[in-house]
Design a protein around this motif. Structure first.
Motif, PDB file in Angstrom:
ATOM      1  N   GLN A   1      17.266  10.068 -26.982  1.00 24.44           N
ATOM      2  CA  GLN A   1      18.563  10.717 -27.017  1.00 24.44           C
ATOM      3  C   GLN A   1      19.704   9.703 -26.923  1.00 24.44           C
ATOM      4  N   VAL A   2      19.489   8.671 -26.116  1.00 23.42           N
ATOM      5  CA  VAL A   2      20.477   7.585 -26.052  1.00 23.42           C
ATOM      6  C   VAL A   2      20.572   6.906 -27.416  1.00 23.42           C
ATOM      7  N   ALA A   3      19.435   6.683 -28.041  1.00 24.96           N
ATOM      8  CA  ALA A   3      19.422   6.051 -29.367  1.00 24.96           C
ATOM      9  C   ALA A   3      20.173   6.894 -30.390  1.00 24.96           C
ATOM     10  N   LEU A   4      20.019   8.215 -30.329  1.00 24.19           N
ATOM     11  CA  LEU A   4      20.723   9.092 -31.262  1.00 24.19           C
ATOM     12  C   LEU A   4      22.237   8.934 -31.112  1.00 24.19           C
ATOM     13  N   ARG A   5      22.726   8.974 -29.891  1.00 18.73           N
ATOM     14  CA  ARG A   5      24.177   8.848 -29.689  1.00 18.73           C
ATOM     15  C   ARG A   5      24.669   7.471 -30.121  1.00 18.73           C
TER      16      ARG A   5
ATOM     17  N   GLY B   1      27.393   6.544 -33.041  1.00 21.57           N
ATOM     18  CA  GLY B   1      28.517   5.640 -32.799  1.00 21.57           C
ATOM     19  C   GLY B   1      28.543   4.468 -33.758  1.00 21.57           C
ATOM     20  N   LEU B   2      27.390   3.884 -34.047  1.00 17.57           N
ATOM     21  CA  LEU B   2      27.319   2.741 -34.961  1.00 17.57           C
ATOM     22  C   LEU B   2      27.619   3.156 -36.402  1.00 17.57           C
ATOM     23  N   ALA B   3      27.275   4.376 -36.757  1.00 17.61           N
ATOM     24  CA  ALA B   3      27.520   4.845 -38.125  1.00 17.61           C
ATOM     25  C   ALA B   3      28.986   5.143 -38.368  1.00 17.61           C
ATOM     26  N   TYR B   4      29.685   5.517 -37.320  1.00 18.01           N
ATOM     27  CA  TYR B   4      31.093   5.878 -37.479  1.00 18.01           C
ATOM     28  C   TYR B   4      31.938   4.616 -37.652  1.00 18.01           C
ATOM     29  N   ASP B   5      32.758   4.595 -38.679  1.00 20.62           N
ATOM     30  CA  ASP B   5      33.545   3.412 -39.033  1.00 20.62           C
ATOM     31  C   ASP B   5      34.935   3.514 -38.407  1.00 20.62           C
ATOM     32  N   VAL B   6      35.111   2.849 -37.277  1.00 15.54           N
ATOM     33  CA  VAL B   6      36.389   2.882 -36.573  1.00 15.54           C
ATOM     34  C   VAL B   6      37.490   2.245 -37.418  1.00 15.54           C
TER      35      VAL B   6
ATOM     36  N   ALA C   1      22.867  -0.287 -40.867  1.00 18.39           N
ATOM     37  CA  ALA C   1      21.477  -0.745 -40.806  1.00 18.39           C
ATOM     38  C   ALA C   1      20.936  -0.625 -39.383  1.00 18.39           C
ATOM     39  N   LYS C   2      21.735  -1.010 -38.424  1.00 20.69           N
ATOM     40  CA  LYS C   2      21.326  -0.926 -37.016  1.00 20.69           C
ATOM     41  C   LYS C   2      21.173   0.541 -36.594  1.00 20.69           C
ATOM     42  N   ALA C   3      22.072   1.392 -37.065  1.00 21.52           N
ATOM     43  CA  ALA C   3      21.997   2.822 -36.743  1.00 21.52           C
ATOM     44  C   ALA C   3      20.717   3.435 -37.291  1.00 21.52           C
ATOM     45  N   LYS C   4      20.402   3.130 -38.538  1.00 21.01           N
ATOM     46  CA  LYS C   4      19.182   3.673 -39.157  1.00 21.01           C
ATOM     47  C   LYS C   4      17.935   3.156 -38.451  1.00 21.01           C
ATOM     48  N   ALA C   5      17.936   1.881 -38.078  1.00 22.40           N
ATOM     49  CA  ALA C   5      16.780   1.294 -37.396  1.00 22.40           C
ATOM     50  C   ALA C   5      16.545   1.972 -36.046  1.00 22.40           C
ATOM     51  N   LEU C   6      17.633   2.249 -35.315  1.00 19.96           N
ATOM     52  CA  LEU C   6      17.505   2.939 -34.030  1.00 19.96           C
ATOM     53  C   LEU C   6      16.891   4.328 -34.217  1.00 19.96           C
ATOM     54  N   LEU C   7      17.358   5.053 -35.221  1.00 19.01           N
ATOM     55  CA  LEU C   7      16.831   6.388 -35.480  1.00 19.01           C
ATOM     56  C   LEU C   7      15.367   6.341 -35.877  1.00 19.01           C
ATOM     57  N   ASP C   8      15.009   5.407 -36.757  1.00 23.51           N
ATOM     58  CA  ASP C   8      13.608   5.271 -37.185  1.00 23.51           C
ATOM     59  C   ASP C   8      12.706   4.940 -35.999  1.00 23.51           C
ATOM     60  N   LEU C   9      13.158   4.006 -35.188  1.00 24.97           N
ATOM     61  CA  LEU C   9      12.353   3.540 -34.049  1.00 24.97           C
ATOM     62  C   LEU C   9      12.043   4.665 -33.077  1.00 24.97           C
ATOM     63  N   HIS C  10      12.976   5.592 -32.923  1.00 24.24           N
ATOM     64  CA  HIS C  10      12.811   6.653 -31.922  1.00 24.24           C
ATOM     65  C   HIS C  10      12.404   7.991 -32.527  1.00 24.24           C
TER      66      HIS C  10
ATOM     67  N   MET D   1      27.814  10.508 -40.991  1.00 22.71           N
ATOM     68  CA  MET D   1      26.538  11.153 -40.712  1.00 22.71           C
ATOM     69  C   MET D   1      25.684  11.274 -41.990  1.00 22.71           C
ATOM     70  N   ARG D   2      26.328  11.541 -43.106  1.00 21.97           N
ATOM     71  CA  ARG D   2      25.581  11.610 -44.362  1.00 21.97           C
ATOM     72  C   ARG D   2      24.934  10.260 -44.675  1.00 21.97           C
ATOM     73  N   ALA D   3      25.613   9.176 -44.325  1.00 20.83           N
ATOM     74  CA  ALA D   3      25.095   7.835 -44.613  1.00 20.83           C
ATOM     75  C   ALA D   3      23.818   7.520 -43.844  1.00 20.83           C
ATOM     76  N   ILE D   4      23.599   8.195 -42.706  1.00 16.99           N
ATOM     77  CA  ILE D   4      22.371   7.947 -41.935  1.00 16.99           C
ATOM     78  C   ILE D   4      21.450   9.167 -41.939  1.00 16.99           C
ATOM     79  N   GLY D   5      21.744  10.150 -42.804  1.00 21.99           N
ATOM     80  CA  GLY D   5      20.828  11.276 -42.992  1.00 21.99           C
ATOM     81  C   GLY D   5      20.861  12.330 -41.912  1.00 21.99           C
ATOM     82  N   ILE D   6      22.020  12.567 -41.307  1.00 27.72           N
ATOM     83  CA  ILE D   6      22.142  13.586 -40.262  1.00 27.72           C
ATOM     84  C   ILE D   6      23.112  14.673 -40.723  1.00 27.72           C
TER      85      ILE D   6
END
Length: 604
Positions: free
Chosen positions: A358-362, A366-371, A411-420, A462-467
């Motif tokens: 759940q921490v990885a999801l949040r 956050g990483l996917a959102y482009d500030v 890339a880091k966001a997708k890797a976190l989601l895949d890993l968990h 969110m679309r960029a990381i498949g959510i």
């Protein structure tokens, strides 16, 4: 007067121009007109935490103390009380009410002239502990442990009986007619700062009891302005008028040495009786375009926070536009002591929880959102990236800090989601949860142009990381109510400081503040310990270290995706003087003057 607003606005959102005085008529009232971007939630100081309500409450009620308007560094000055006597251990504060302050006339007083006394502050602060009040600011008092009041509240809850306002408590009591005292369980070197907050304003008990559940519609205070109830139109227009019995207060502001412009202004206004205006007219205009057009067409005297959509028109490259400069319009740009964020409800089964997945999801969200895109597209450069909870302009802020909070890395966001285990199991292009169930987010939003841009940025991320993500619209007061009740999964909003200390913002992640300042309901024992430890320390390296550690935990667990700190640009018409802001004072209009002759000449 030129009018470019919609017919609906002309019918009631903006006030019509007052009739010009004839030679025989009294002097024309001085009127200041501007707009809020959202409606208020209530006029009851014990029930609100939003900026819009607090802004007007500050002008009608006296908190014990207030921030001196032009003083830098920031300092407190008397308001309803003299500055308190504070014990050496920071546990006892003794206040003296300023004699001769009177409440606005109201039928609840049955014809009596009602003076402000110590018992009014005691009663008003006790109201935050009354379960029936549902105060969103109770955490401010409970965090310092005002002796005896939490126990009194607990007794009312357990026995299901009315809160006993008359029960004596050690921590809050009137010592005589004008003297009252607060005693804290723990040292708090900055507790007095909280008593400059509108939540500490004094109400008369007989007024509260007379109006009951409708007290939020009947503000009766002791300060410079009063609500003109017959001109109040919900979600449309609010009018305050000068209190005719207001005490003698005069403009004595001391401007900082590095601001010769403010020194010159302070010298011009020195000795003027406050307030200098007779009437404040506030329009509720949620959409940015009509709010901007109202100012351009002289239907507003002041615009607070030029809408981001129009900032490049108003102030290209940070300079006032030539067409506005020719009209002698004045500009004031300043960093706002705030955080802008999307919170995740930590009790929500989709985005909440403390498990690694759940921490990885949040964190992935956050990483996917482009500030940077938000700053460029939505804020038009009028925001700086945030690295955590602590905003500029407050003690504890670290301008040199860099954290994952501002990082954009798909890339880091997708890797976190895949890993968990957040993977596309059924091949439809959208990720599922680790147990194979649907993963779908829902973020609360508001039906305005600025929120539409923010929603588009989040949807794209969110679309960029498949959510999958959906957005549910409601107006600001409805979203605030739902958020406090824990009914929102995610929501984007801002938290604006009322005190120049970053501990105020750390409070939004402190567990016991859930449902109050803590919209996310984040409750991590390690963070709570750090928060409690720093709260009792004076400012210095030891406190800074604890605050930094607490901030790191918020970055790591991501209960909030904090995007940035806004830069505000205010504009005022040439006939208005004194709108330079102290970001910790809401009632700036008490220090404003309007030259009605110059205004009339410009309108001809």
């Amino acid at each position: 007067m030129r009018n470019v607003l919609l017919a609906a606005l002309a019918a009631g959102v903006l006030a019509a121009a007052p009739l010009r005085a004839s030679a025989q008529a009294p002097a024309e009232p001085k009127v200041l007109r501007y707009a809020f971007r959202s409606d208020i939630t209530s006029f009851d100081p014990a029930k609100v935490s939003d900026t819009y309500s607090n802004t007007l409450i500050t002008g009608m009620f006296d908190a014990p103390v207030r921030w001196a308007y032009l003083a830098r560094p920031f300092k407190l000055e008397p308001s309803g009380c003299e500055l308190p006597e504070v014990s050496a251990d920071y546990k006892t504060l003794t206040f003296k009410v300023r004699p001769g302050l009177y409440f606005h006339d109201d039928p609840a007083f049955k014809g009596r002239k009602r003076e402000l006394v110590a018992a009014d502050y005691v009663y008003s602060l006790k109201r935050h502990y009354d379960p029936q009040t549902k105060s969103p600011n109770l955490y401010i008092l409970e965090s310092a442990g005002v002796l005896g009041l939490s126990e009194l509240r607990k007794k009312a809850l357990q026995n299901k009986t009315p809160f006993d306002y008359d029960a004596p408590v050690e921590g809050l009591k009137a010592l005589d007619k004008y003297t009252w005292q607060i005693q804290l369980a723990r040292p708090d070197p900055r507790f007095v700062n909280n008593l400059a907050n509108p939540m500490a304003a004094a109400l008369a008990r007989e007024v509260v009891e007379a109006y009951g559940d409708r007290i939020g519609e009947h503000p009766v205070g002791t300060a410079a302005f009063m609500l003109k109830r017959d001109e109040w139109r919900r979600s449309s227009r609010i009018v305050l008028v000068k209190n005719p019995a207001y005490r003698d207060e005069f403009y004595q502001e001391q401007a900082p040495a590095d601001r010769p412009d403010l020194q010159a202004m302070a010298e011009r206004l020195k000795g003027r009786k406050l307030p200098m205006i007779d009437r404040l007219e506030v329009a509720i205009i949620e959409e940015p375009q009509p709010r901007w057009l109202a100012f351009l067409n002289d239907e507003a005297d002041f615009i607070q926070e030029v809408p981001f959509e129009f900032i490049t028109t108003a102030a290209p490259n940070g300079q006032l536009a030539p067409n506005l400069a020719k009209r002698n319009i004045k500009m004031n740009r300043y960093p706002q002591a705030d955080i802008n964020f999307t919170f995740f409800n930590m009790k929500d089964p989709v985005v909440g929880g403390y498990e690694p997945a759940q921490v990885a999801l949040r964190r992935a969200i956050g990483l996917a959102y482009d500030v940077d895109r938000e700053i460029r597209l939505a804020r038009k450069g009028q925001m700086v990236p945030a690295q955590g909870l602590m905003p500029p302009g407050t003690w504890g802020y670290r301008p040199d800090l860099k954290t994952e909070m501002s990082e954009h890395n798909l890339a880091k966001a997708k890797a976190l989601l895949d890993l968990h285990g957040f993977k596309d199991v059924d091949g439809d292009g959208w990720r599922e949860r680790p147990d194979g169930s649907e993963l779908r987010l829902q973020r609360a939003t508001q039906p305005t142009a600025d929120y539409r841009v923010l929603d588009e940025l989040m949807e794209k991320a969110m679309r960029a990381i498949g959510i999958r993500i959906a957005f549910k619209q409601a107006k600001f007061p409805e979203n605030i109510k739902a958020s406090r009740a824990g009914k929102l999964q995610m929501w984007n909003l801002a938290w604006v400081a009322t005190t120049p200390d970053a501990g105020y913002h750390l409070a939004v992640a402190y567990g016991p503040n859930g449902g109050q300042a803590n919209h996310s309901r984040f409750d991590l024992p390690a963070f709570n310990r750090l928060y409690e430890q720093q709260a009792v320390l004076p400012n210095g390296p030891e406190r800074q270290q604890l605050m930094d550690q607490a901030n790191k935990l918020v970055v790591a667990y991501m209960p909030y995706k904090i995007s940035g700190h806004r830069i505000w640009t205010d504009l005022s018409q040439p006939w208005v003087t004194g709108t330079e802001r102290n970001v910790f004072r809401r009632d700036f209009w008490q220090y404003v003057d309007v030259d009605m002759a110059a205004k009339a000449a410009a309108e001809r």
